[in-house]
Design an enzyme around this catalytic site. Sequence first.
Site, PDB file in Angstrom:
ATOM      1  N   PRO A 238      61.247 -51.582  22.407  1.00  0.00           N
ATOM      2  CA  PRO A 238      61.498 -50.841  21.155  1.00  0.00           C
ATOM      3  C   PRO A 238      60.175 -50.390  20.545  1.00  0.00           C
ATOM      4  O   PRO A 238      59.438 -51.185  19.976  1.00  0.00           O
ATOM      5  CB  PRO A 238      62.225 -51.867  20.268  1.00  0.00           C
ATOM      6  CG  PRO A 238      61.895 -53.198  20.840  1.00  0.00           C
ATOM      7  CD  PRO A 238      61.538 -53.023  22.286  1.00  0.00           C
ATOM      8  N   ASP A 414      55.178 -52.714  20.203  1.00  0.00           N
ATOM      9  CA  ASP A 414      56.471 -53.306  20.591  1.00  0.00           C
ATOM     10  C   ASP A 414      56.996 -54.075  19.383  1.00  0.00           C
ATOM     11  O   ASP A 414      56.435 -55.107  18.995  1.00  0.00           O
ATOM     12  CB  ASP A 414      56.219 -54.243  21.790  1.00  0.00           C
ATOM     13  CG  ASP A 414      57.500 -54.883  22.313  1.00  0.00           C
ATOM     14  OD1 ASP A 414      58.498 -54.933  21.562  1.00  0.00           O
ATOM     15  OD2 ASP A 414      57.476 -55.348  23.464  1.00  0.00           O
ATOM     16  N   HIS A 415      58.067 -53.570  18.817  1.00  0.00           N
ATOM     17  CA  HIS A 415      58.547 -54.155  17.560  1.00  0.00           C
ATOM     18  C   HIS A 415      59.117 -55.562  17.744  1.00  0.00           C
ATOM     19  O   HIS A 415      59.349 -56.278  16.779  1.00  0.00           O
ATOM     20  CB  HIS A 415      59.580 -53.227  16.916  1.00  0.00           C
ATOM     21  CG  HIS A 415      59.599 -53.297  15.417  1.00  0.00           C
ATOM     22  ND1 HIS A 415      59.115 -54.374  14.715  1.00  0.00           N
ATOM     23  CD2 HIS A 415      60.025 -52.414  14.483  1.00  0.00           C
ATOM     24  CE1 HIS A 415      59.264 -54.168  13.416  1.00  0.00           C
ATOM     25  NE2 HIS A 415      59.809 -52.982  13.258  1.00  0.00           N
ATOM     26  N   ARG A 416      59.343 -55.960  19.009  1.00  0.00           N
ATOM     27  CA  ARG A 416      59.800 -57.346  19.226  1.00  0.00           C
ATOM     28  C   ARG A 416      58.659 -58.324  18.990  1.00  0.00           C
ATOM     29  O   ARG A 416      58.874 -59.466  18.599  1.00  0.00           O
ATOM     30  CB  ARG A 416      60.308 -57.520  20.665  1.00  0.00           C
ATOM     31  CG  ARG A 416      61.526 -56.689  20.996  1.00  0.00           C
ATOM     32  CD  ARG A 416      61.809 -56.737  22.467  1.00  0.00           C
ATOM     33  NE  ARG A 416      60.673 -56.278  23.261  1.00  0.00           N
ATOM     34  CZ  ARG A 416      60.621 -56.255  24.582  1.00  0.00           C
ATOM     35  NH1 ARG A 416      61.649 -56.683  25.284  1.00  0.00           N
ATOM     36  NH2 ARG A 416      59.568 -55.808  25.222  1.00  0.00           N
TER      37      ARG A 416
END
Length: 445
Positions: A238, A414-416
């Site tokens: 993401p 990476d939004h994780r």
Amino acid sequence: MQVVIPDLGDFTDVEVIEVLVSPGDDVAPEDALITLETEKAAMDVPSPAAGTVVELKVKVGDLVNAGDEVLLLSPDAGAHETEPSAEPAERAAAAAAAAKPRSEPPQSRGADAATATRSTATAATPPVSGAAAPAPAVVFDEAGFSRAHASPSVRKLARELGVDLGRVTGTAPKGRVTTDDVKAYVKGVMTGAIGAGAALPSVPDVDHAKFGPVEIAPLSRIQRISGPRLHASWVNVPHVTQHDEADITELEETRRALADGARERGVKLTPLAFVLRACVLTLDEFPRFGASLAADGEQIVLKQYTHIGFAADTPNGLVVPVIRDADRKDIYELAAALGELSARARAGKLRVEDMQGGVFTVSSLGGIGGSFFTPIINAPEVAILGVSRSNWKPALRNGEFVPRLYLPLSLSYDHRAIDGAAAARFTTRLAERLGQVDALLEAIP
Ligand code: CAO
């Protein structure tokens, strides 16, 4: 034998989106003859019997209704239509039941035909009138099934196995899907080799030559390797991109002042060397931006080294050489490493190990132009910095507009692994560091 459009429930003027047979084709019972598409579903009209197609009565784009003629079929001698002994009501119920979406329990064979047909009126292909009932077409909502390039027998197999042909990669010429392709797809799903990505809707396969002359050229070897990796990152990670601008007015003055001396030492001192030094220092403050997610998705791997990759444009495509221990290199050493690695990249002389082990990547389009862009993360890294061309803008200083040079920064993360607030802090700090050129020039401790 005249084959006609079956009962279409509430639908009228349904579009023919594919004609799957031609005059002279031999067909078996249940082979799909044409594909219709309503606003809710695509459905195949199956052949009621074995035989040879004599004449087509429809073409792609026609709007048809129940009872309209599809084609003339010359039945094989001795061939009988599907399920000749079944009672009409029983057959209709079976057709409707089998055409139900897979998530619903099947209807009982003895169910009332009218009820069963009504309940699936938008999806089922009931028996072809003028002939005994064929087995029903299994309906996929994905129009990709009907658009897939596949023979009637492959379509039949796919229907039996519940495979959406739109998701199967065809290996035969022009991307035609073969029986083996369908089997390989099923095997891939069963073994887990085909995962969530396979569930993505596919892009239509357009025959561009229909619209004008075309030339087919192969992708370069690097493009063939990097394409799937970029795609994997794009669909699995993401991405969010945080944009910022760094005031590099003083940095640029200093760089120009130092450039001649550097050139005498055989080094081209471009803004990128300063950006790399600023990244090293910012990564030291924000180690998460050089981390990777562990495969279990529950832990983060923080690395105790700072190897930084940079995207290099080469005649053969994009490569990402990695500067080892970038944190132990000053501006000149970084510039030298950039020059040496990019020269080898352009000559196609990078070794595999020259492109491994990076914790963070910088992609600079500053030498080319443009402002902001969205770089794709070089997974399993969790962040990448895009740098665009610096440009002069008026800035308000002490009540007056003065010209200042700004460097556009685009950080994809990476939004994780990284929160938006952390990303904004990272780019703000990076921009701050680029505004303090003296600190970037300090000797490496
Ligand atoms: N703003 C303004 N000018 C810039 C600049 C910036 N951000 N970055 C570089 N420049 C200038 C340089 O100073 C140099 O100017 P002179 O020739 O007048 O001295 C000129 O642009 C060319 O620089 P360069 O490209 O030779 O050197 P670099 O260190 O900036 O970049 C490299 C090296 C290998 C990264 C680059 O050549 C390259 O391949 N860039 C493309 C990367 C790419 O394709 N990224 C996209 C990946 S995603 O698809």
